[in-house]
Design a protein around this motif. Structure first.
Motif, PDB file in Angstrom:
ATOM      1  N   THR A 296       4.530 -14.047   6.502  1.00  0.00           N
ATOM      2  CA  THR A 296       5.762 -13.296   6.246  1.00  0.00           C
ATOM      3  C   THR A 296       6.947 -13.835   7.025  1.00  0.00           C
ATOM      4  O   THR A 296       8.032 -14.022   6.480  1.00  0.00           O
ATOM      5  CB  THR A 296       5.560 -11.806   6.576  1.00  0.00           C
ATOM      6  OG1 THR A 296       5.063 -11.694   7.920  1.00  0.00           O
ATOM      7  CG2 THR A 296       4.560 -11.179   5.623  1.00  0.00           C
ATOM      8  N   GLN A 309      -3.046  -5.678  11.828  1.00  0.00           N
ATOM      9  CA  GLN A 309      -1.830  -5.574  11.027  1.00  0.00           C
ATOM     10  C   GLN A 309      -2.144  -5.005   9.642  1.00  0.00           C
ATOM     11  O   GLN A 309      -1.410  -4.147   9.128  1.00  0.00           O
ATOM     12  CB  GLN A 309      -1.184  -6.952  10.902  1.00  0.00           C
ATOM     13  CG  GLN A 309       0.156  -6.971  10.213  1.00  0.00           C
ATOM     14  CD  GLN A 309       0.722  -8.386  10.173  1.00  0.00           C
ATOM     15  OE1 GLN A 309       0.297  -9.218   9.370  1.00  0.00           O
ATOM     16  NE2 GLN A 309       1.678  -8.663  11.042  1.00  0.00           N
ATOM     17  N   GLN A 310      -3.241  -5.451   9.051  1.00  0.00           N
ATOM     18  CA  GLN A 310      -3.604  -4.954   7.722  1.00  0.00           C
ATOM     19  C   GLN A 310      -4.033  -3.496   7.766  1.00  0.00           C
ATOM     20  O   GLN A 310      -3.770  -2.739   6.825  1.00  0.00           O
ATOM     21  CB  GLN A 310      -4.710  -5.817   7.114  1.00  0.00           C
ATOM     22  CG  GLN A 310      -4.268  -7.237   6.767  1.00  0.00           C
ATOM     23  CD  GLN A 310      -2.981  -7.273   5.956  1.00  0.00           C
ATOM     24  OE1 GLN A 310      -1.977  -7.850   6.376  1.00  0.00           O
ATOM     25  NE2 GLN A 310      -2.993  -6.632   4.795  1.00  0.00           N
ATOM     26  N   SER A 312      -2.759  -1.329   9.752  1.00  0.00           N
ATOM     27  CA  SER A 312      -1.479  -0.622   9.823  1.00  0.00           C
ATOM     28  C   SER A 312      -0.827  -0.541   8.448  1.00  0.00           C
ATOM     29  O   SER A 312      -0.271   0.503   8.066  1.00  0.00           O
ATOM     30  CB  SER A 312      -0.553  -1.344  10.811  1.00  0.00           C
ATOM     31  OG  SER A 312       0.722  -0.739  10.837  1.00  0.00           O
ATOM     32  N   ARG A 313      -0.884  -1.620   7.695  1.00  0.00           N
ATOM     33  CA  ARG A 313      -0.304  -1.623   6.343  1.00  0.00           C
ATOM     34  C   ARG A 313      -1.063  -0.681   5.419  1.00  0.00           C
ATOM     35  O   ARG A 313      -0.459  -0.029   4.549  1.00  0.00           O
ATOM     36  CB  ARG A 313      -0.313  -3.047   5.787  1.00  0.00           C
ATOM     37  CG  ARG A 313       0.689  -3.966   6.466  1.00  0.00           C
ATOM     38  CD  ARG A 313       0.568  -5.398   5.984  1.00  0.00           C
ATOM     39  NE  ARG A 313       1.625  -6.226   6.557  1.00  0.00           N
ATOM     40  CZ  ARG A 313       1.698  -7.545   6.416  1.00  0.00           C
ATOM     41  NH1 ARG A 313       0.760  -8.185   5.729  1.00  0.00           N
ATOM     42  NH2 ARG A 313       2.687  -8.213   6.960  1.00  0.00           N
ATOM     43  N   ALA A 316       0.105   2.760   6.146  1.00  0.00           N
ATOM     44  CA  ALA A 316       1.434   2.989   5.554  1.00  0.00           C
ATOM     45  C   ALA A 316       1.323   3.269   4.060  1.00  0.00           C
ATOM     46  O   ALA A 316       2.033   4.136   3.523  1.00  0.00           O
ATOM     47  CB  ALA A 316       2.331   1.782   5.809  1.00  0.00           C
ATOM     48  N   TYR A 324       0.993  -1.371  -0.412  1.00  0.00           N
ATOM     49  CA  TYR A 324       0.096  -2.184   0.411  1.00  0.00           C
ATOM     50  C   TYR A 324       0.373  -3.659   0.176  1.00  0.00           C
ATOM     51  O   TYR A 324       0.434  -4.128  -0.965  1.00  0.00           O
ATOM     52  CB  TYR A 324      -1.365  -1.871   0.092  1.00  0.00           C
ATOM     53  CG  TYR A 324      -2.307  -2.655   0.967  1.00  0.00           C
ATOM     54  CD1 TYR A 324      -2.396  -2.385   2.330  1.00  0.00           C
ATOM     55  CD2 TYR A 324      -3.093  -3.681   0.451  1.00  0.00           C
ATOM     56  CE1 TYR A 324      -3.236  -3.110   3.153  1.00  0.00           C
ATOM     57  CE2 TYR A 324      -3.942  -4.404   1.268  1.00  0.00           C
ATOM     58  CZ  TYR A 324      -4.016  -4.118   2.613  1.00  0.00           C
ATOM     59  OH  TYR A 324      -4.850  -4.844   3.426  1.00  0.00           O
ATOM     60  N   ASP A 325       0.531  -4.397   1.266  1.00  0.00           N
ATOM     61  CA  ASP A 325       0.764  -5.845   1.239  1.00  0.00           C
ATOM     62  C   ASP A 325      -0.490  -6.517   1.801  1.00  0.00           C
ATOM     63  O   ASP A 325      -0.747  -6.410   3.000  1.00  0.00           O
ATOM     64  CB  ASP A 325       1.993  -6.192   2.062  1.00  0.00           C
ATOM     65  CG  ASP A 325       2.335  -7.672   2.032  1.00  0.00           C
ATOM     66  OD1 ASP A 325       1.825  -8.376   1.125  1.00  0.00           O
ATOM     67  OD2 ASP A 325       3.095  -8.122   2.895  1.00  0.00           O
TER      68      ASP A 325
END
Length: 330
Positions: A296, A309-310, A312-313, A316, A324-325
């Motif tokens: 990113t 990090q994933q 956390s995504r 979210a 979702y990214d």
């Protein structure tokens, strides 16, 4: 640090704010509790009650695996206080539209990451069979976009997995014959490496999800079953190819492991010998800790941080704050 304990006969004791590993009355290692993020036990390792209390009070999760690396369960600190988040998660798990959207995104990323593994190998070892596999996986990604429920998504992913593992068999040294994915038990050395790696990465996903207040046992893609860390298995999908599969390929193709490093297990499968597991864990720790580049913003991060990090995504997305990214390599 993540503390891996695989030597049988070891006992875990507490001395003050330290964990002490002893065997036959001899101290093997001492670690500060504050330095330990997670503990992974291979086989029936003994732990004193004071040590168990200290681990739980410090919020450290302990994963229990068989000597072969099969996940049994976890010793987990009490659930966090964010019950509202978990209630939201449970509602989303009953929402077919949300589950379908997430399944399409996560499984598309997984298939894309499988293509990434094959394409990296195919660059240096051109092969019509590998090119055909890349094309077939691209077609699977197109089919996935038109799947109308989670079960259909899983069907497409299953087809893609068969194509991918057949290609993987063309990418390993001839001494390590690998034709299909087998598990419980793994029937050959490559399958043994894959199963071991998937279990280790899954425990990372467990910890990351719990750290972000999510219930790792309530899945969106994988069905929720008693004792099954379904949400951790969901998150694992993106990381299987780029971590566990690439580690297995590297160990085999670079000659770091030989067929003699494996033996028949009592259940009719194949397992690594102790020395091979030591080699694997050293490589795994190095791969998980080394800095890669974020796709990113180009910032440095490790696979371990990428999993956090994933998680956390994913939180979210469950809370409705952002789509979702998924994780994909640069």
């Amino acid at each position: 640090m993540i503390l891996y304990i695989r030597e049988q006969g070891v006992e875990i004791h507490r001395t003050g704010e330290r964990l002490v590993l002893r065997k036959d009355g001899e101290t093997l290692q001492e670690v500060r509790l504050r330095d330990v993020e997670r503990i992974v036990l291979f086989g029936p390792i003994d732990m004193t009650t004071p040590a168990m209390y200290a681990i739980l009070e410090a919020g450290i999760e302990t994963d229990l695996l068989t000597e072969d690396g099969h996940y049994l369960g976890s010793l987990t600190p009490g659930l966090g206080k964010n019950v509202l988040l978990r209630r939201t998660q449970y509602r989303k798990a009953d929402d077919p539209a949300f589950r379908l959207e997430l399944a399409r995104i996560m499984l598309d990323a997984k298939i894309g990451n499988c293509r990434y593994v094959i394409s990296r190998h195919e660059r240096n070892h051109p092969s019509d069979e590998l090119k055909a596999a890349l094309d077939a996986l691209a077609d699977a990604r197109q089919r996935l976009r038109h799947a109308d429920d989670v079960e259909s998504c899983l069907g497409v992913e299953g087809d893609a997995a068969r194509i991918y593992f057949a290609a993987l068999g063309k990418m390993v040294r001839a001494e390590f014959a690998f034709t299909q994915r087998t598990r419980r038990p793994p029937r050959d050395p490559v399958n043994a490496l894959l199963s071991f790696g998937y279990t280790l990465v899954m425990t990372e996903c467990l910890g990351a999800l719990a750290a972000h207040g999510l219930d790792p046992y309530v899945g969106m893609i994988h069905s929720t079953q008693y004792g099954r860390p379904a949400l951790a298995l969901d998150l694992l999908e993106e990381f299987r190819p780029v971590i566990a599969d690439r580690i297995a390929l590297s160990l085999v193709n670079k000659g770091e492991l030989q067929p003699s490093d494996f033996q028949q297990s009592d259940d009719g499968g194949v397992r690594m010998i102790d020395e091979a597991r030591t080699i694997y864990l050293k490589k795994y720790h190095r791969i998980m800790s080394v800095e890669i580049r974020s796709r990113t913003d180009g910032s440095p991060l490790s696979f371990r941080i990428a999993i956090q990090q994933q998680a956390s995504r994913l939180r979210a997305a469950i809370e409705g704050r952002a789509p979702y990214d998924p994780y994909t390599p640069r």
